[in-house]
Design a protein around this motif. Structure first.
Motif, short mmCIF file in Angstrom:
data_model
loop_
_atom_site.label_atom_id
_atom_site.label_comp_id
_atom_site.label_asym_id
_atom_site.label_seq_id
_atom_site.Cartn_x
_atom_site.Cartn_y
_atom_site.Cartn_z
N SER A 33 -9.38 12.05 -3.34
CA SER A 33 -9.52 11.09 -2.25
C SER A 33 -10.83 11.34 -1.51
N GLU A 34 -11.16 10.42 -0.63
CA GLU A 34 -12.42 10.51 0.12
C GLU A 34 -12.56 11.89 0.74
N GLY A 35 -13.69 12.53 0.55
CA GLY A 35 -13.92 13.87 1.05
C GLY A 35 -13.55 14.94 0.05
N GLY A 36 -12.85 14.55 -1.03
CA GLY A 36 -12.45 15.50 -2.05
C GLY A 36 -13.58 15.77 -3.04
N ALA A 37 -13.41 16.90 -3.77
CA ALA A 37 -14.47 17.35 -4.67
C ALA A 37 -14.80 16.30 -5.73
N CYS A 38 -13.77 15.66 -6.31
CA CYS A 38 -14.03 14.69 -7.40
C CYS A 38 -14.53 13.37 -6.85
N TYR A 39 -13.93 12.98 -5.74
CA TYR A 39 -14.18 11.64 -5.19
C TYR A 39 -15.63 11.46 -4.78
N ASP A 40 -16.26 12.55 -4.37
CA ASP A 40 -17.65 12.44 -3.91
C ASP A 40 -18.55 11.80 -4.95
N CYS A 41 -18.29 12.11 -6.20
CA CYS A 41 -19.21 11.66 -7.24
C CYS A 41 -18.58 10.63 -8.18
N HIS A 42 -17.28 10.70 -8.34
CA HIS A 42 -16.65 9.88 -9.37
C HIS A 42 -15.89 8.71 -8.81
N GLU A 43 -15.81 7.66 -9.65
CA GLU A 43 -14.90 6.56 -9.37
C GLU A 43 -13.51 7.00 -9.84
N ILE A 44 -12.48 6.85 -8.96
CA ILE A 44 -11.13 7.35 -9.27
C ILE A 44 -10.17 6.17 -9.38
N GLU A 45 -9.31 6.24 -10.41
CA GLU A 45 -8.24 5.24 -10.51
C GLU A 45 -6.96 5.90 -10.03
N ARG A 46 -6.47 5.45 -8.87
CA ARG A 46 -5.30 6.12 -8.27
C ARG A 46 -4.02 5.59 -8.92
N PRO A 47 -2.99 6.45 -9.05
CA PRO A 47 -1.69 5.99 -9.59
C PRO A 47 -0.95 5.16 -8.55
N VAL A 48 -0.08 4.27 -9.04
CA VAL A 48 0.72 3.47 -8.12
C VAL A 48 1.64 4.37 -7.29
N ASP A 49 2.29 5.29 -7.98
CA ASP A 49 3.14 6.27 -7.27
C ASP A 49 2.42 7.59 -7.29
N ILE A 50 2.03 8.02 -6.14
CA ILE A 50 1.20 9.21 -6.03
C ILE A 50 1.91 10.44 -6.58
N ARG A 51 3.28 10.41 -6.60
CA ARG A 51 4.02 11.58 -7.04
C ARG A 51 3.86 11.81 -8.55
N THR A 52 3.45 10.79 -9.26
CA THR A 52 3.19 11.00 -10.71
C THR A 52 1.90 11.79 -10.92
N MET A 53 1.06 11.86 -9.91
CA MET A 53 -0.25 12.54 -9.95
C MET A 53 -1.11 12.05 -11.14
N ASP A 54 -0.90 10.76 -11.48
CA ASP A 54 -1.63 10.24 -12.66
C ASP A 54 -3.00 9.70 -12.24
N PHE A 55 -3.84 10.57 -11.66
CA PHE A 55 -5.19 10.17 -11.25
C PHE A 55 -6.09 10.11 -12.48
N LYS A 56 -6.93 9.05 -12.53
CA LYS A 56 -7.87 8.96 -13.66
C LYS A 56 -9.32 8.96 -13.12
N VAL A 57 -10.19 9.73 -13.74
CA VAL A 57 -11.63 9.66 -13.43
C VAL A 57 -12.26 8.67 -14.41
N LEU A 58 -12.90 7.63 -13.87
CA LEU A 58 -13.48 6.64 -14.76
C LEU A 58 -14.66 7.25 -15.54
N PRO A 59 -14.87 6.80 -16.79
CA PRO A 59 -15.91 7.44 -17.62
C PRO A 59 -17.32 7.27 -17.03
N ILE A 60 -18.13 8.24 -17.34
CA ILE A 60 -19.53 8.24 -16.89
C ILE A 60 -20.40 7.88 -18.08
#
Lengths: 602, 280
Positions: free
Chosen positions: A484-511
């Motif tokens: 999320s904003e301010g997080g290590a990955c979010y600073d540089c990457h586009e993130i696809e968040r899961p519908v249910d956050i409890r699944t922790m199914d975060f995706k980093v979009l390809p570079i």
């Protein structure tokens, strides 16, 4: 004593010879012979001395010849010099041009000297010598002989020998030749890359009187690509008319068909000319390509300085790990790229902001002495033409830390870059392990010891469940934070968040960062490393706030220094910072089929 | 100087061939720079082949003068017209040949042919120069005497010298004899070109006799004066003959380069043409 002197004169030659004989008597014992006037026998010849000799006739015995000084005479063919010599009757004396025969008169015992001039005086040079004296041909060999010999030597050495060497290289005459027989035919230096063939004429000139064929070239040059589809190529050519058509026909008549490799690549002109550099070769087709190839999407071009379309780089419009979607878009249209990365150049390159300050606090090994500059992240690849890809660990991690937890003893737990699933798994493992450790510590603590029994078992079981539940929630929170904003990955990457956050199914979009914007005519940075040219001279990175900006210079920037061939011929001057630029400066004729470019398929 | 109607091959018909050759050369040079030849100017471009063909035909035509001058019937062109064209077109060949090379030279038969062509033209230029300058000096020197007359005169003077010398002392007659034996006119070509008269035995004998005559007197002295006057006549005659030899050498010697070089050039031309098409 009486001595008879008989003067014999012969007049005329051959059968018409008349002889006149005059006799005179001299009463003396000695007869003088010489050039002097009054001599008994006077001989008018320069070879005779004034007093040359005397003949004395004693009353008893043979006559004596006495020569004076250096005088010489011949007696019966033998040389007689000074002193006295006996002359027997019948002796023939020779003094200069005169012959004197000594005769004994048995009747009256007198002596007769028969004097006859036997040598007709000839001058050293007579009228018959006219040619010998005046004509140059009398002192030099005949021009005709010199000409023929010289011509035959030339024909033998420079014509017969090379042809023999070509026809039968093993002939003994060829082998005996101290130099290569056909080297004299070489009309000029070969280009550098062909120089290994200079002693092997037949490697290119396969058949006599046949122009070098393409097959011969292609027998070595196996990896050449077509410039275009042959049919398209034929259609694209400007029709050959008028004088040029005449020239083409004449060439063909002499066995030199057009459109061969060697029509353009003309050898034996030293290195600089093996590749034609005239724009005309390209513009013949490309100046009005659309007229002859209406369906082409290659734009017309005839001169870099005055008639060249704006650059159309391959821009990534949809990043993908394997094959990102690219599209050629003119820089006039201000294309936006999509690399999947957030990177504002302006933020990183500012002189006096948080980034600059942070950079200045880092140890010297990171090289940020003067804030962040281009080469802190972009390093030249070998050869210097382009740049190595930017790598997170090497070029970003000194500031962009992947630490997600610091242990009690200060040990930093970091995440692995580039593998989001592994990141989530690692964090889950970490917090589960923390929960387990808590449970273990509570069970062995004497102050919390309970009485044994079923109720206690139930309590312990509840506590474990509770601990893992809490661990799960901590993990979800921490993972959410880095994505999320301010997080290590979010600073540089586009993130696809899961519908249910409890699944922790975060995706980093390809570079997908473009490694080359111009595939057919790659830019060479190294040759542009000259004084006064900075990165910023061409790339407006310092003012770019978004990684979607395509930071390529437009053609106008290039034209500040590069002028087309026509302008160069009209008066270009390198000293004035103008450089001649032809098609081949950037493009290669044989670099593959650049017809019908397939977007997305390099 | 007002000349008679005679005009030399150089000024034939107001220098018509000079003008033609000049205009032709200027056009060739103009075309050379008017076109841009890719990748570089050389004999293999269309213009190179054109100049090469013109040059080769011109060389053959120029060489044909050797055949033409041996014919007596004048044909349509007089020998003077022919010579005039030969000289000026020959000079223009220097331009055509040089442009044909595209200024590419090397150690090969092609450049050798060019070098020989230059040699032929240069020797021809010397020939023209001598044809202009020598004949007048030659006829002044000869003073209307033919070569045979000069030699006859020499024979007469030599005979006179022998006769006059009979009265000399033995040593002096020997000197005259030696001198007569050493005086030669059948000298080598380099001797003819040099002014070799100063080393002539006759001149040296004359010098010595002029010294010796002051030391004697009487009849012997008178005899030697006679000899000296004959030696002087002979000296002037020998000088004239030697100058005539030199002029003839000047008029003829360049041909020993011009002709063999031309024939060799034609051979090289054949080699050059076959070579460029054999390995084309």
């Amino acid at each position: 004593m009486t001595i008879l002197i008989r003067d014999i004169k012969r007049i005329g030659t051959g059968d018409a010879t008349r002889t006149s004989i005059r006799e005179r008597k001299v009463e003396a014992e000695t007869i003088s012979i010489g050039r002097r006037k009054g001599s008994d026998i006077q001989i008018d010849a320069l070879s005779i001395q004034l007093d040359h000799a005397e003949i004395s006739v004693p009353s008893e015995g043979d006559a004596l010849l006495r020569l004076h000084g250096n005088a010489t005479a011949l007696a019966d063919g033998r040389v007689v010099t000074n002193g006295k010599s006996v002359i027997k009757p019948g002796t023939i004396l020779r003094l200069g041009p005169v012959q004197i025969t000594v005769e004994n008169n048995t009747v009256d015992e007198t002596i007769t000297l028969a004097v006859e001039s036997v040598e007709t005086r000839t001058e050293a040079i007579s009228r018959d010598d006219e040619d010998a004296v005046f004509a140059t041909r009398s002192v030099l060999p005949s021009k005709r002989i010199i000409s023929w010999m010289s011509a035959l030597i030339v024909l033998g050495f420079f014509l017969a020998l090379p042809i023999l060497a070509d026809r039968s290289p093993a002939h003994p005459i060829v082998k005996a030749s101290p130099v290569q027989a056909d080297v004299s035919w070489n009309s000029g230096e070969l280009s550098l890359l062909h120089s290994n063939l200079k002693n092997d004429c037949a490697s290119c000139h396969v058949n006599a009187f046949e122009a070098v064929t393409d097959d011969t070239c292609l027998s070595c040059h196996t990896d050449l690509e077509r410039h275009a589809e042959p049919l398209d190529l034929k259609k694209a050519e400007r029709p050959v008319e008028g004088f040029n058509a005449f020239l083409t026909k004449t060439s063909e008549a002499f066995g030199r068909p057009a459109d061969r490799c060697s029509s353009c690549h003309i050898e034996h002109n030293a290195s600089s000319h093996i590749i034609k550099s005239s724009d005309a070769i390209c513009s013949d087709c490309h100046a009005e390509l659309d007229k002859r190839l209406p369906n082409t999407d290659i734009m017309n071009v005839s001169d870099f300085g005055t008639d060249h379309p704006e650059f159309r780089p391959y821009v990534i419009v949809a990043p993908a790990l394997a094959q990102p979607l690219t599209q050629r878009i003119s820089l006039d249209l201000i294309p936006k790229g999509n690399s999947g990365l957030k990177f504002p150049h302006d933020l990183h390159m500012a002189d006096n902001n948080a980034v600059a300050k942070m950079a200045n606090t880092l140890p010297g090994r990171y090289g940020f002495d003067d804030g962040v500059t281009c080469d802190d992240c972009h390093s030249e690849e070998a050869g210097g033409a382009l740049f190595e890809p930017v790598r997170m660990e090497q070029d970003c991690a000194m500031c962009h830390s992947l630490t997600f937890e610091i242990e009690a003893d200060g040990y930093e737990r970091t995440l692995r870059h580039g593998e989001p699933d592994e990141v989530i798994a690692s964090m889950r493992d970490f917090y589960d392990a923390k929960a387990l450790a808590n449970i273990r510590d509570t069970a062995t603590d004497s102050r919390t010891r309970r009485r044994p029994g079923a109720a206690a078992e139930i309590r312990n079981s509840n506590r474990r469940e509770l601990a893992f539940k809490r661990s799960e929630e901590v993990t979800i929170g921490k993972v959410d934070a880095i994505f999320s904003e301010g997080g290590a990955c979010y600073d540089c990457h586009e993130i696809e968040r899961p519908v249910d956050i409890r699944t922790m199914d975060f995706k980093v979009l390809p570079i997908s960062v473009a490694d080359s914007f111009y595939r057919r005519s790659p830019f060479n940075h190294e040759v542009h490393e000259i004084e006064g040219v900075e990165c910023s001279s061409c790339h407006a990175a310092e003012t770019s706030a978004s990684s979607s900006d395509i930071l390529l210079p437009k053609i106008a920037v290039c034209r500040d220094c590069h002028i087309g061939q026509a302008s160069w011929k009209a008066g270009g001057d390198i000293a004035a910072g103008k450089y001649p630029t032809n098609c081949l400066t950037c493009h290669g004729f044989h670099d593959g089929p650049h017809y019908k470019p397939q977007d997305g398929n390099p | 100087m007002a000349q008679a109607k005679h005009s030399s091959f150089l000024t034939y018909r107001g220098g018509r061939w000079a003008k033609f050759a000049l205009v032709f050369s200027v056009i060739c040079i103009g075309l050379y720079f008017a076109f841009d030849f890719e990748p570089v100017r050389n004999g293999g471009s269309w213009y190179g082949y054109t100049l090469g063909t013109i040059g080769a035909l011109l060389i053959l035509w120029l060489a044909w003068l050797g055949v033409r001058k041996r014919r007596y019937n004048p044909g349509n062109w007089s020998l003077k017209a022919w010579t005039s064209a030969h000289v000026y077109l020959g000079l223009s060949l220097l331009v055509i040949g040089t442009l044909h090379t595209g200024l590419q030279f090397g150690w090969n038969v092609h450049t050798l042919a060019y070098a020989l062509m230059v040699l032929v033209i240069l020797s021809g230029m010397f020939g023209v120069y001598f044809y202009i300058t020598v004949p007048r000096r030659m006829s002044d020197n000869r003073a209307e005497a033919s070569q045979v007359e000069m030699l006859d005169e020499l024979e007469n003077v030599s005979r006179l010298l022998r006769e006059t010398s009979l009265s000399l002392q033995d040593a002096d007659t020997q000197r005259i004899l030696d001198m007569l034996a050493k005086t030669t006119l059948k000298s080598g070509v380099m001797t003819r070109l040099r002014d070799s008269h100063v080393r002539c035995p006759n001149a040296r004998a004359l010098k010595d006799f002029k010294v010796a005559v002051r030391t004697i007197e009487g009849d012997v002295q008178r005899g030697m004066f006679d000899v000296i006057s004959v030696l002087e006549r002979r000296d002037s005659l020998l000088g004239r003959i030697r100058r005539h030899q030199r002029y003839r050498a000047l008029l003829e010697l360049w041909l020993w380069i011009h002709i063999p070089a031309t024939i060799t050039l034609i051979a090289l031309l054949i080699v050059h043409i076959i070579a460029v098409f054999y390995y084309q």
